[in-house]
Design a protein around this motif. Structure first.
Motif, PDB file in Angstrom:
ATOM      1  N   ARG A   5     -10.341  -3.119  13.471  1.00 38.44           N
ATOM      2  CA  ARG A   5      -8.915  -3.119  13.821  1.00 38.44           C
ATOM      3  C   ARG A   5      -8.729  -3.197  15.341  1.00 38.44           C
ATOM      4  NH1 ARG A   5      -4.597   1.626  13.147  1.00 38.44           N
ATOM      5  NH2 ARG A   5      -2.739   0.378  13.423  1.00 38.44           N
ATOM      6  N   ARG A   6      -9.534  -2.428  16.087  1.00 37.21           N
ATOM      7  CA  ARG A   6      -9.443  -2.471  17.547  1.00 37.21           C
ATOM      8  C   ARG A   6      -9.828  -3.838  18.091  1.00 37.21           C
ATOM      9  NH1 ARG A   6     -12.732   2.179  17.541  1.00 37.21           N
ATOM     10  NH2 ARG A   6     -11.441   3.928  16.928  1.00 37.21           N
ATOM     11  N   GLN A   7     -10.849  -4.489  17.506  1.00 39.23           N
ATOM     12  CA  GLN A   7     -11.276  -5.804  17.968  1.00 39.23           C
ATOM     13  C   GLN A   7     -10.197  -6.845  17.696  1.00 39.23           C
ATOM     14  OE1 GLN A   7     -14.951  -6.511  15.944  1.00 39.23           O
ATOM     15  NE2 GLN A   7     -16.160  -5.389  17.474  1.00 39.23           N
ATOM     16  N   ASN A   8      -9.539  -6.777  16.559  1.00 38.73           N
ATOM     17  CA  ASN A   8      -8.502  -7.752  16.214  1.00 38.73           C
ATOM     18  C   ASN A   8      -7.234  -7.551  17.048  1.00 38.73           C
ATOM     19  OD1 ASN A   8     -10.124  -8.918  14.321  1.00 38.73           O
ATOM     20  ND2 ASN A   8      -9.285  -7.738  12.625  1.00 38.73           N
ATOM     21  N   ARG A   9      -6.956  -6.338  17.413  1.00 38.16           N
ATOM     22  CA  ARG A   9      -5.727  -6.029  18.146  1.00 38.16           C
ATOM     23  C   ARG A   9      -5.872  -6.344  19.634  1.00 38.16           C
ATOM     24  NH1 ARG A   9      -3.452  -0.065  18.530  1.00 38.16           N
ATOM     25  NH2 ARG A   9      -5.584   0.204  17.892  1.00 38.16           N
ATOM     26  N   GLY A  10      -7.055  -6.080  20.166  1.00 36.33           N
ATOM     27  CA  GLY A  10      -7.206  -6.127  21.610  1.00 36.33           C
ATOM     28  C   GLY A  10      -7.672  -7.403  22.152  1.00 36.33           C
ATOM     29  N   ARG A  15     -17.000   8.301   6.139  1.00 39.59           N
ATOM     30  CA  ARG A  15     -16.815   8.310   7.594  1.00 39.59           C
ATOM     31  C   ARG A  15     -17.311   7.019   8.219  1.00 39.59           C
ATOM     32  NH1 ARG A  15     -18.657  14.472   9.040  1.00 39.59           N
ATOM     33  NH2 ARG A  15     -16.743  15.462   8.337  1.00 39.59           N
ATOM     34  N   LYS A  16     -18.431   6.504   7.714  1.00 35.49           N
ATOM     35  CA  LYS A  16     -18.976   5.260   8.254  1.00 35.49           C
ATOM     36  C   LYS A  16     -18.020   4.088   7.984  1.00 35.49           C
ATOM     37  CE  LYS A  16     -23.089   2.350   8.127  1.00 35.49           C
ATOM     38  NZ  LYS A  16     -22.405   1.082   7.956  1.00 35.49           N
ATOM     39  N   SER A  17     -17.461   4.031   6.773  1.00 29.26           N
ATOM     40  CA  SER A  17     -16.541   2.936   6.456  1.00 29.26           C
ATOM     41  C   SER A  17     -15.248   3.055   7.265  1.00 29.26           C
ATOM     42  CB  SER A  17     -16.237   2.886   4.964  1.00 29.26           C
ATOM     43  OG  SER A  17     -15.496   4.003   4.569  1.00 29.26           O
ATOM     44  N   GLU A  18     -14.757   4.283   7.485  1.00 32.28           N
ATOM     45  CA  GLU A  18     -13.569   4.469   8.313  1.00 32.28           C
ATOM     46  C   GLU A  18     -13.844   4.068   9.755  1.00 32.28           C
ATOM     47  OE1 GLU A  18     -12.375   8.511   7.855  1.00 32.28           O
ATOM     48  OE2 GLU A  18     -11.618   8.188   5.817  1.00 32.28           O
ATOM     49  N   ARG A  19     -15.030   4.401  10.247  1.00 31.16           N
ATOM     50  CA  ARG A  19     -15.429   4.035  11.603  1.00 31.16           C
ATOM     51  C   ARG A  19     -15.473   2.511  11.752  1.00 31.16           C
ATOM     52  NH1 ARG A  19     -19.750   7.401  11.882  1.00 31.16           N
ATOM     53  NH2 ARG A  19     -21.122   5.801  11.080  1.00 31.16           N
ATOM     54  N   ASP A  20     -16.074   1.828  10.781  1.00 29.75           N
ATOM     55  CA  ASP A  20     -16.155   0.370  10.821  1.00 29.75           C
ATOM     56  C   ASP A  20     -14.774  -0.272  10.729  1.00 29.75           C
ATOM     57  OD1 ASP A  20     -18.882   0.634  10.997  1.00 29.75           O
ATOM     58  OD2 ASP A  20     -19.242   0.188   8.860  1.00 29.75           O
ATOM     59  N   ARG A  21     -13.918   0.275   9.870  1.00 29.36           N
ATOM     60  CA  ARG A  21     -12.559  -0.257   9.719  1.00 29.36           C
ATOM     61  C   ARG A  21     -11.785  -0.127  11.024  1.00 29.36           C
ATOM     62  NH1 ARG A  21      -8.028   2.297   8.865  1.00 29.36           N
ATOM     63  NH2 ARG A  21      -9.038   4.226   8.220  1.00 29.36           N
ATOM     64  N   LYS A  22     -11.876   1.031  11.682  1.00 31.08           N
ATOM     65  CA  LYS A  22     -11.189   1.236  12.963  1.00 31.08           C
ATOM     66  C   LYS A  22     -11.742   0.293  14.032  1.00 31.08           C
ATOM     67  CE  LYS A  22      -8.287   4.692  12.578  1.00 31.08           C
ATOM     68  NZ  LYS A  22      -6.912   4.629  12.999  1.00 31.08           N
TER      69      LYS A  22
END
Length: 125
Positions: A120-125, A110-117
């Motif tokens: 992803r949000r920082q790169n997209r936005g 869960r921690k790795s999925e949270r970090d990955r998301k």
């Protein structure tokens, strides 16, 4: 396997062996206080000296107590232990096990999925 000279077990070692046999040994019948495969009193409960151990006890029960195992056998069991990256607890791994429990494995995933998301949000936005 290193051959240590036989010595008398200390009181704490005898108590630890007794506790392991009565709590964890699958061959021990607590009602009749017998070793089930041998149909006689358990050899390990009346042990006073190092040396020969019950094969099942040595293979399945003793590894649960690494300090006692290294004291009795003379082998360095710390090399087989791993430290859980989530909780920091030492454990004996089964095959290539990374985490000590299912809870720690789920927490790390869960921690790795949270970090990955988050990345992803920082790169997209």
């Amino acid at each position: 396997m290193s051959a240590l000279p036989e010595r008398e077990l200390t009181r704490s070692e005898r108590a630890a062996i007794r506790r392991l046999v009565t709590n964890l040994c699958a061959n021990y019948d607590c009602q009749d206080k017998l070793c089930l495969p041998l149909d006689c009193p358990c050899f390990m409960l009346n042990k006073w000296w190092t040396g020969a151990f019950c094969r099942y006890f040595r293979a399945a029960v003793l590894p649960t107590e690494p300090k006692l195992e290294s004291a009795l056998t003379g082998e360095d069991t710390s090399l087989r232990q791993k430290i859980c990256p989530v909780c920091g607890k030492a454990y004996l791994p089964v095959t290539s096990q990374v985490y000590c429990s299912d809870y720690c494995r789920t927490f790390a995933r869960r921690k790795s999925e949270r970090d990955r998301k988050r990345r992803r949000r920082q790169n997209r936005g």
